[in-house]
Design a protein around this motif. Sequence first.
Motif: not given
Lengths: 149, 161
Positions: B34-35, B39-43, B45-47, B61-63
């Motif tokens: 899910v993460a 986009g919490l493991c790389g590019p 939506p959330l990154s 991209d932040r991540l």
Amino acid sequence: MDSILRAAAIYAGLLLIMRITGKRSLAQITTFDFILLLLISEATQQALLGEDFSMTNAFLVIITLVSLDIGLSLLTFRSSLLSRLINGTPLVVVENGVPLRERMNKARLSESDIMEEARRTQGLERLDQIKYAVLEKGGGISVIPKQQA
Amino acid sequence: MAYRDLEIDEEMGFQRVGWRLERVGWVVFALIIVAALAGLCGPGPLSSSTTREGSVEVQYDRLLRLEAQVTLAVTGVPEGGELHVTLSSAYLEDVRIEEVIPEPASVETAADHVVYTFAAAADAEELRAVFVAKPERIGRLRGEAGVEGGPSVSFTQYVFP
């Protein structure tokens, strides 16, 4: 240095993932299990080698993986706790023809899985001909038939 | 449980703990999936992030992931048919710029930044320059992008191994 760390990280990561996945999943019971195994190795390959396709790197990675495996086998040989942690323990799933349901459910093992193994390895026809069936550490099922009277 | 004639090192206590941990592991797998989708493991939506400072907009991209291609877009208002986009030199040491779209007319190095000059059509109101980059270092990257003599945006990115 980089390739050694990569190999070690992937070895540890795969060990953990395989342990969580459960022993049966990749015991190559179905054709798809085998394909899954190939896909996993394919996915690992890039991260393992990075952009370095030299022979030096390949041998460094191989030596690291094999050494880790030797080290782990030495450790698990000496410590039974570590061995149980990493390799798991065998589990009796049928006793005197009676399937132990709770254990089978937890191990995601069906009666037909056991009967398949019983037919294939012992030529048995019915569950009540089984004395013991054991889910081994590696995910295989061992079937011990009752003595014929 | 003891079996009369089966020599086996079965250990139910250990097995039960193992099963419980196995199920915890499955939940962790699901959370990781899910993460990653979010986009919490790389590019993803959330990154992705867009920061505007005056007339300059920087999209990044932040991540990120090591050696995985990402894009950084700088939008600015061209003056006199040209847009001078700056990128901090320190940032350029951490990422490898693979491609710049559109092709810059010239690239110049200044004290602590690099200036990319893009030719714009006379009536262009905005110009968007896209940098295709590959992060080359694990950890936190700090960068600054902007327009020469104009506003600039500082951003931080985190590169996963």
